[in-house]
Design an enzyme around this catalytic site. Structure first.
Site, PDB file in Angstrom:
ATOM      1  N   GLU A   1      -7.323  -2.444  -2.659  1.00  0.00           N
ATOM      2  CA  GLU A   1      -6.739  -1.520  -1.669  1.00  0.00           C
ATOM      3  C   GLU A   1      -5.835  -0.505  -2.350  1.00  0.00           C
ATOM      4  OE1 GLU A   1      -4.985  -3.206   1.903  1.00  0.00           O
ATOM      5  OE2 GLU A   1      -6.140  -5.032   1.671  1.00  0.00           O
TER       6      GLU A   1
ATOM      7  N   HIS B   1      -8.286  -1.082   5.817  1.00  0.00           N
ATOM      8  CA  HIS B   1      -8.595  -2.363   6.435  1.00  0.00           C
ATOM      9  C   HIS B   1      -9.195  -3.290   5.382  1.00  0.00           C
ATOM     10  CE1 HIS B   1      -9.541  -5.073   9.723  1.00  0.00           C
ATOM     11  NE2 HIS B   1     -10.700  -5.285   9.118  1.00  0.00           N
TER      12      HIS B   1
ATOM     13  N   ASN C   1       0.836  -1.214   0.000  1.00  0.00           N
ATOM     14  CA  ASN C   1       0.000   0.000   0.000  1.00  0.00           C
ATOM     15  C   ASN C   1       0.864   1.256   0.000  1.00  0.00           C
ATOM     16  OD1 ASN C   1      -3.032  -0.385   0.079  1.00  0.00           O
ATOM     17  ND2 ASN C   1      -2.372  -1.941   1.548  1.00  0.00           N
TER      18      ASN C   1
ATOM     19  N   ASN D   1      -6.740   4.955   8.012  1.00  0.00           N
ATOM     20  CA  ASN D   1      -6.301   3.559   8.021  1.00  0.00           C
ATOM     21  C   ASN D   1      -6.961   2.844   6.857  1.00  0.00           C
ATOM     22  OD1 ASN D   1      -5.161   1.087   9.059  1.00  0.00           O
ATOM     23  ND2 ASN D   1      -7.192   0.576   9.856  1.00  0.00           N
TER      24      ASN D   1
HETATM   25  C1  GAR Z   1      -3.218  -4.891   3.891  1.00  0.00           C
HETATM   26  O1  GAR Z   1      -4.080  -5.892   3.418  1.00  0.00           O
HETATM   27  C2  GAR Z   1      -3.948  -4.016   4.908  1.00  0.00           C
HETATM   28  O2  GAR Z   1      -5.283  -3.776   4.572  1.00  0.00           O
HETATM   29  C3  GAR Z   1      -3.835  -4.866   6.130  1.00  0.00           C
HETATM   30  O3  GAR Z   1      -2.512  -5.375   6.090  1.00  0.00           O
HETATM   31  C4  GAR Z   1      -2.100  -5.478   4.743  1.00  0.00           C
HETATM   32  C5  GAR Z   1      -0.804  -4.724   4.577  1.00  0.00           C
HETATM   33  O4  GAR Z   1      -0.267  -4.948   3.309  1.00  0.00           O
HETATM   34  N1  GAR Z   1      -4.058  -4.102   7.304  1.00  0.00           N
HETATM   35  C6  GAR Z   1      -4.697  -4.569   8.364  1.00  0.00           C
HETATM   36  O5  GAR Z   1      -5.113  -5.701   8.425  1.00  0.00           O
HETATM   37  C7  GAR Z   1      -4.841  -3.607   9.511  1.00  0.00           C
HETATM   38  N2  GAR Z   1      -5.753  -4.103  10.477  1.00  0.00           N
HETATM   39  P1  GAR Z   1       0.918  -4.045   2.751  1.00  0.00           P
HETATM   40  O6  GAR Z   1       1.998  -4.013   3.836  1.00  0.00           O
HETATM   41  O7  GAR Z   1       1.391  -4.755   1.526  1.00  0.00           O
HETATM   42  O8  GAR Z   1       0.371  -2.673   2.473  1.00  0.00           O
END
Ligand code: GAR
Length: 201
Positions: free
Chosen positions: A183, A118, A22, A116
């Site tokens: 996302e 999620h 992200n 945030n």
């Molecule tokens: C993503 O899927 C995000 O939505 C989730 O962790 C992942 C991070 O991916 N976040 C949560 O679950 C927060 N509660 P990334 O490090 O590749 O962005």
């Protein structure tokens, strides 16, 4: 109450604990010449987080701020991270795979200026393993949510959501990948809306 729109490029900080996909999407969406904003600081609570490497590769300041074990660990992290955010004159904080719960006091100081992402359609499936929760619940649709952070866990006002189908034979892995692709579209779009003053808590 909302400071947006600012009338100048916003200074964005990303807090990430892991892989940082992200973060990459945000770096791509907000190149240094973008008039709306740019990522100027990445903070991680994990020294080995890929997110820190990705920040360095993009020429963005990357700071490892430890979250010490035990009582007082969170306060210590928040003190150091909070000071960095202030010193770098950050306008908007973006939690992107940041796997810690910030204190109500810290979140309160950033009210309206902290988002945030999620991996579920909140209020469904807050907390850890949202994709696994969706599979276990047997829903036919899930997705991702970008929201303002408040004192609760995954409870703040929603900026936007993107939906994906749950397909027969989906595993946690295949479903997570389908959500993650959304996302990467949702987060930059939500940040744009907030920076333009179109989404307020
Ligand atoms: C993503 O899927 C995000 O939505 C989730 O962790 C992942 C991070 O991916 N976040 C949560 O679950 C927060 N509660 P990334 O490090 O590749 O962005």
């Amino acid at each position: 109450m909302s400071p947006f729109p600012l009338g100048r490029p916003a200074r964005l900080a990303v807090l990430a604990s892991g892989r940082g996909s992200n973060l990459e999407a945000l770096l791509r969406a907000f190149p240094p010449e973008d008039p709306l904003g740019r990522v100027v600081l990445v903070i991680s609570d994990r020294r080995e987080a890929l997110a820190l490497q990705k920040a360095v590769q993009s020429g963005v300041e990357a700071e490892y701020v430890p979250w010490p074990k035990g009582e007082g660990g969170r306060a210590r992290f928040e003190e150091v991270a909070g000071q960095l955010l202030c010193e770098r004159r950050i306008d908007l904080v973006l939690l992107a795979g940041f796997m810690r719960i910030l204190s109500p006091q810290f979140v309160g100081q950033w009210a309206g200026r902290i988002l945030n992402i999620h991996p579920s359609l909140l209020p469904a499936f807050p907390g850890l393993h949202a994709q696994r929760q969706a599979l276990q619940a047997g829903v036919r649709e899930t997705g991702c949510t970008v929201h303002f952070v408040d004192a609760g866990v995954d409870t703040g006002p929603i900026v936007l959501q993107r939906r994906v189908p749950v397909l027969p034979g989906d595993t946690e892995e295949t479903l997570s990948a389908r959500i993650l692709a959304q996302e990467h579209l949702a987060y930059p779009e939500a940040v744009r809306r907030v920076l333009r003053g179109e989404a307020r808590p």
